[in-house]
Design a protein around this motif. Structure first.
Motif, PDB file in Angstrom:
ATOM      1  N   GLN B  25       0.955  -4.721   6.052  1.00 52.04           N
ATOM      2  CA  GLN B  25       2.364  -4.518   6.243  1.00 52.04           C
ATOM      3  C   GLN B  25       3.019  -5.964   6.455  1.00 52.04           C
ATOM      4  O   GLN B  25       2.277  -6.756   6.924  1.00 52.04           O
ATOM      5  CB  GLN B  25       2.829  -3.767   7.557  1.00 52.04           C
ATOM      6  CG  GLN B  25       1.717  -4.051   8.674  1.00 52.04           C
ATOM      7  CD  GLN B  25       2.384  -5.044   9.741  1.00 52.04           C
ATOM      8  OE1 GLN B  25       3.667  -5.417   9.698  1.00 52.04           O
ATOM      9  NE2 GLN B  25       1.694  -5.035  10.912  1.00 52.04           N
ATOM     10  N   MET B  27       5.936  -6.820   8.116  1.00 49.33           N
ATOM     11  CA  MET B  27       7.173  -6.389   9.147  1.00 49.33           C
ATOM     12  C   MET B  27       6.471  -7.100  10.478  1.00 49.33           C
ATOM     13  O   MET B  27       7.392  -7.030  11.601  1.00 49.33           O
ATOM     14  CB  MET B  27       7.521  -5.322   9.143  1.00 49.33           C
ATOM     15  CG  MET B  27       8.087  -4.632   8.199  1.00 49.33           C
ATOM     16  SD  MET B  27       8.451  -2.994   7.905  1.00 49.33           S
ATOM     17  CE  MET B  27       6.660  -2.362   7.617  1.00 49.33           C
ATOM     18  N   ASN B  28       5.431  -7.529  10.787  1.00 53.40           N
ATOM     19  CA  ASN B  28       5.047  -8.174  12.034  1.00 53.40           C
ATOM     20  C   ASN B  28       5.008  -7.145  13.069  1.00 53.40           C
ATOM     21  O   ASN B  28       4.872  -7.090  14.220  1.00 53.40           O
ATOM     22  CB  ASN B  28       5.872  -9.216  12.541  1.00 53.40           C
ATOM     23  CG  ASN B  28       5.094 -10.096  13.564  1.00 53.40           C
ATOM     24  OD1 ASN B  28       3.935 -10.304  13.405  1.00 53.40           O
ATOM     25  ND2 ASN B  28       5.746 -10.533  14.477  1.00 53.40           N
ATOM     26  N   HIS B  29       4.538  -5.983  12.564  1.00 45.94           N
ATOM     27  CA  HIS B  29       4.503  -4.755  13.449  1.00 45.94           C
ATOM     28  C   HIS B  29       3.097  -4.783  14.146  1.00 45.94           C
ATOM     29  O   HIS B  29       2.015  -5.037  13.578  1.00 45.94           O
ATOM     30  CB  HIS B  29       4.274  -3.258  12.404  1.00 45.94           C
ATOM     31  CG  HIS B  29       5.676  -2.996  12.341  1.00 45.94           C
ATOM     32  ND1 HIS B  29       6.078  -1.808  11.336  1.00 45.94           N
ATOM     33  CD2 HIS B  29       6.970  -3.466  12.652  1.00 45.94           C
ATOM     34  CE1 HIS B  29       7.401  -2.018  11.275  1.00 45.94           C
ATOM     35  NE2 HIS B  29       8.139  -2.766  11.975  1.00 45.94           N
ATOM     36  N   GLU B  30       3.219  -4.195  15.325  1.00 48.54           N
ATOM     37  CA  GLU B  30       1.855  -4.350  16.236  1.00 48.54           C
ATOM     38  C   GLU B  30       1.037  -3.004  15.755  1.00 48.54           C
ATOM     39  O   GLU B  30      -0.214  -3.338  15.864  1.00 48.54           O
ATOM     40  CB  GLU B  30       2.365  -4.274  17.807  1.00 48.54           C
ATOM     41  CG  GLU B  30       2.621  -5.545  18.215  1.00 48.54           C
ATOM     42  CD  GLU B  30       1.496  -6.637  18.354  1.00 48.54           C
ATOM     43  OE1 GLU B  30       1.845  -7.838  18.477  1.00 48.54           O
ATOM     44  OE2 GLU B  30       0.477  -6.228  18.560  1.00 48.54           O
ATOM     45  N   GLN B  72      -1.825  -7.995  10.005  1.00 44.35           N
ATOM     46  CA  GLN B  72      -0.999  -7.213   9.097  1.00 44.35           C
ATOM     47  C   GLN B  72      -1.732  -6.245   8.069  1.00 44.35           C
ATOM     48  O   GLN B  72      -1.354  -5.632   7.411  1.00 44.35           O
ATOM     49  CB  GLN B  72      -0.369  -8.604   8.093  1.00 44.35           C
ATOM     50  CG  GLN B  72      -1.483  -9.186   7.322  1.00 44.35           C
ATOM     51  CD  GLN B  72      -1.887 -10.409   8.310  1.00 44.35           C
ATOM     52  OE1 GLN B  72      -1.843 -10.609   9.428  1.00 44.35           O
ATOM     53  NE2 GLN B  72      -2.174 -11.530   7.390  1.00 44.35           N
ATOM     54  N   SER B  93       3.181   1.632   9.819  1.00 49.63           N
ATOM     55  CA  SER B  93       3.203   0.865  10.925  1.00 49.63           C
ATOM     56  C   SER B  93       4.496   1.138  11.899  1.00 49.63           C
ATOM     57  O   SER B  93       5.493   1.739  11.369  1.00 49.63           O
ATOM     58  CB  SER B  93       3.068  -0.292  10.142  1.00 49.63           C
ATOM     59  OG  SER B  93       4.354  -0.907   9.574  1.00 49.63           O
ATOM     60  N   SER B  94       4.443   0.488  12.949  1.00 59.52           N
ATOM     61  CA  SER B  94       5.740   0.568  13.823  1.00 59.52           C
ATOM     62  C   SER B  94       5.755  -0.566  14.786  1.00 59.52           C
ATOM     63  O   SER B  94       4.680  -1.180  15.066  1.00 59.52           O
ATOM     64  CB  SER B  94       5.677   1.960  14.601  1.00 59.52           C
ATOM     65  OG  SER B  94       4.802   1.942  15.443  1.00 59.52           O
ATOM     66  N   HIS B  95       6.855  -0.845  15.358  1.00 55.76           N
ATOM     67  CA  HIS B  95       7.023  -2.102  16.108  1.00 55.76           C
ATOM     68  C   HIS B  95       6.564  -1.920  17.406  1.00 55.76           C
ATOM     69  O   HIS B  95       5.618  -2.568  18.139  1.00 55.76           O
ATOM     70  CB  HIS B  95       8.508  -2.728  16.130  1.00 55.76           C
ATOM     71  CG  HIS B  95       8.466  -3.708  16.983  1.00 55.76           C
ATOM     72  ND1 HIS B  95       8.183  -4.884  17.007  1.00 55.76           N
ATOM     73  CD2 HIS B  95       9.692  -3.721  18.129  1.00 55.76           C
ATOM     74  CE1 HIS B  95       8.577  -5.681  17.835  1.00 55.76           C
ATOM     75  NE2 HIS B  95       9.332  -5.147  18.485  1.00 55.76           N
ATOM     76  N   LEU B  96       6.807  -0.683  17.825  1.00 56.95           N
ATOM     77  CA  LEU B  96       6.311  -0.438  19.182  1.00 56.95           C
ATOM     78  C   LEU B  96       5.710   1.031  19.266  1.00 56.95           C
ATOM     79  O   LEU B  96       6.239   1.962  18.133  1.00 56.95           O
ATOM     80  CB  LEU B  96       7.590  -0.131  20.210  1.00 56.95           C
ATOM     81  CG  LEU B  96       8.244  -1.562  20.655  1.00 56.95           C
ATOM     82  CD1 LEU B  96       9.466  -1.150  21.334  1.00 56.95           C
ATOM     83  CD2 LEU B  96       7.298  -2.346  21.218  1.00 56.95           C
ATOM     84  N   TYR B 100       9.399   4.798  18.310  1.00 53.03           N
ATOM     85  CA  TYR B 100      10.257   4.402  17.390  1.00 53.03           C
ATOM     86  C   TYR B 100       9.532   4.783  15.837  1.00 53.03           C
ATOM     87  O   TYR B 100       8.501   5.028  15.662  1.00 53.03           O
ATOM     88  CB  TYR B 100      10.320   2.748  17.319  1.00 53.03           C
ATOM     89  CG  TYR B 100      10.864   2.173  18.600  1.00 53.03           C
ATOM     90  CD1 TYR B 100      10.307   2.131  19.863  1.00 53.03           C
ATOM     91  CD2 TYR B 100      12.264   1.921  18.599  1.00 53.03           C
ATOM     92  CE1 TYR B 100      11.232   2.033  20.935  1.00 53.03           C
ATOM     93  CE2 TYR B 100      12.757   1.342  19.582  1.00 53.03           C
ATOM     94  CZ  TYR B 100      12.357   1.527  20.699  1.00 53.03           C
ATOM     95  OH  TYR B 100      12.990   0.897  21.894  1.00 53.03           O
ATOM     96  N   TYR B 102       8.029   5.316  12.375  1.00 53.41           N
ATOM     97  CA  TYR B 102       7.195   4.593  11.621  1.00 53.41           C
ATOM     98  C   TYR B 102       7.839   4.354  10.121  1.00 53.41           C
ATOM     99  O   TYR B 102       8.923   4.882   9.522  1.00 53.41           O
ATOM    100  CB  TYR B 102       5.967   5.565  11.215  1.00 53.41           C
ATOM    101  CG  TYR B 102       5.256   5.910  12.363  1.00 53.41           C
ATOM    102  CD1 TYR B 102       4.166   6.517  12.019  1.00 53.41           C
ATOM    103  CD2 TYR B 102       5.383   5.447  13.524  1.00 53.41           C
ATOM    104  CE1 TYR B 102       3.604   7.409  13.222  1.00 53.41           C
ATOM    105  CE2 TYR B 102       4.642   5.858  14.678  1.00 53.41           C
ATOM    106  CZ  TYR B 102       3.766   6.702  14.504  1.00 53.41           C
ATOM    107  OH  TYR B 102       2.850   7.222  15.445  1.00 53.41           O
TER     108      TYR B 102
END
Lengths: 111, 113
Positions: B25, B27-30, B72, B93-96, B100, B102
């Motif tokens: 990914q 998107m810099n998702h954690e 990533q 993936s998701s930011h938080l 939020y 996916y």
């Protein structure tokens, strides 16, 4: 852990009719309830979500309602169109882990 | 912006073979997740990661291993494939975490014969 039940498994409507899909969840700590649409051969896409501090949310022809007391939430699609035909998944967040999904509803809209 | 990319898209394995599915990914998702989708079963969580270097088991982890060496990338491994692992695998993936939406990849269709 969280358990999400989704009904019906299949739904056929005529173009222009409304469609309703219902889900129940088991974990009273869940507070986030998204809906995903999956078209053939593609990954699921988020179409609408609702958090536990609201009872209803609308976005054009789609709406979601949440009843926290009864632990159920529903997706409403009005004025259905053939392009609404897809598989729809509800989900609920399991505390501290990830989204738990229902088994899906295949919606067919005939013109 | 590619979002979530899964490779390969299709694969046929013989029973007992091993393979690795890659999820990337941009998107810099954690947070990252692996689900499997089977007819009538919906999406079931295999493993997930809350950040680089961390992994945790989901609903159906048996027979799978995962690694998150880079933020990533999230890799799903099958050490000794079984016919029961025939499925479509989705990475997300998701930011938080959790609260939020996916972003899903387009899936990997795996057949074990």
């Amino acid at each position: 852990g969280e358990n999400v039940e989704q009904h019906p498994s299949t739904l056929s409507v005529q173009e222009g009719d409304s469609a309703v899909i219902k889900c129940t969840y088991s974990d009273s700590a869940s507070n986030y309830f998204p809906w995903y649409k999956q078209e053939l051969g593609k990954g699921p896409q988020l179409i609408i979500d609702i958090r536990s501090n609201v009872g209803e949310k609308k976005d054009q022809r789609i709406a979601v309602t949440l009843n926290k007391t009864a632990k159920h939430f529903s997706l409403h699609i009005t004025e259905t169109q053939p392009e609404d035909s897809a598989v729809y998944f509800c989900a609920a967040n399991q505390a501290g882990t990830a989204l738990i999904f229902g088994k899906g509803t295949t919606l067919s809209v005939s013109s | 912006n590619a979002g979530v990319t899964q490779t390969p898209k299709f694969r046929v394995l013989k029973t007992g073979q091993s393979m690795t599915l890659l999820c990337a990914q941009d998107m810099n998702h954690e947070y990252m997740y692996w689900y499997r989708q089977d007819p009538g079963m919906g999406l079931r969580l295999i493993h997930y990661s809350v950040g680089e270097g961390t992994t945790a088991k989901g609903e159906v982890p048996d027979g799978y291993n995962v690694s998150r060496l880079k933020k990533q990338n999230f890799l799903l491994g099958l050490e000794s494939a079984a016919p029961s692992q025939t499925s479509v695998y989705f990475c997300a993936s998701s930011h938080l975490m959790v609260n939020y939406g996916y972003t899903f990849g387009s899936g990997t269709r795996l057949t074990v014969v």
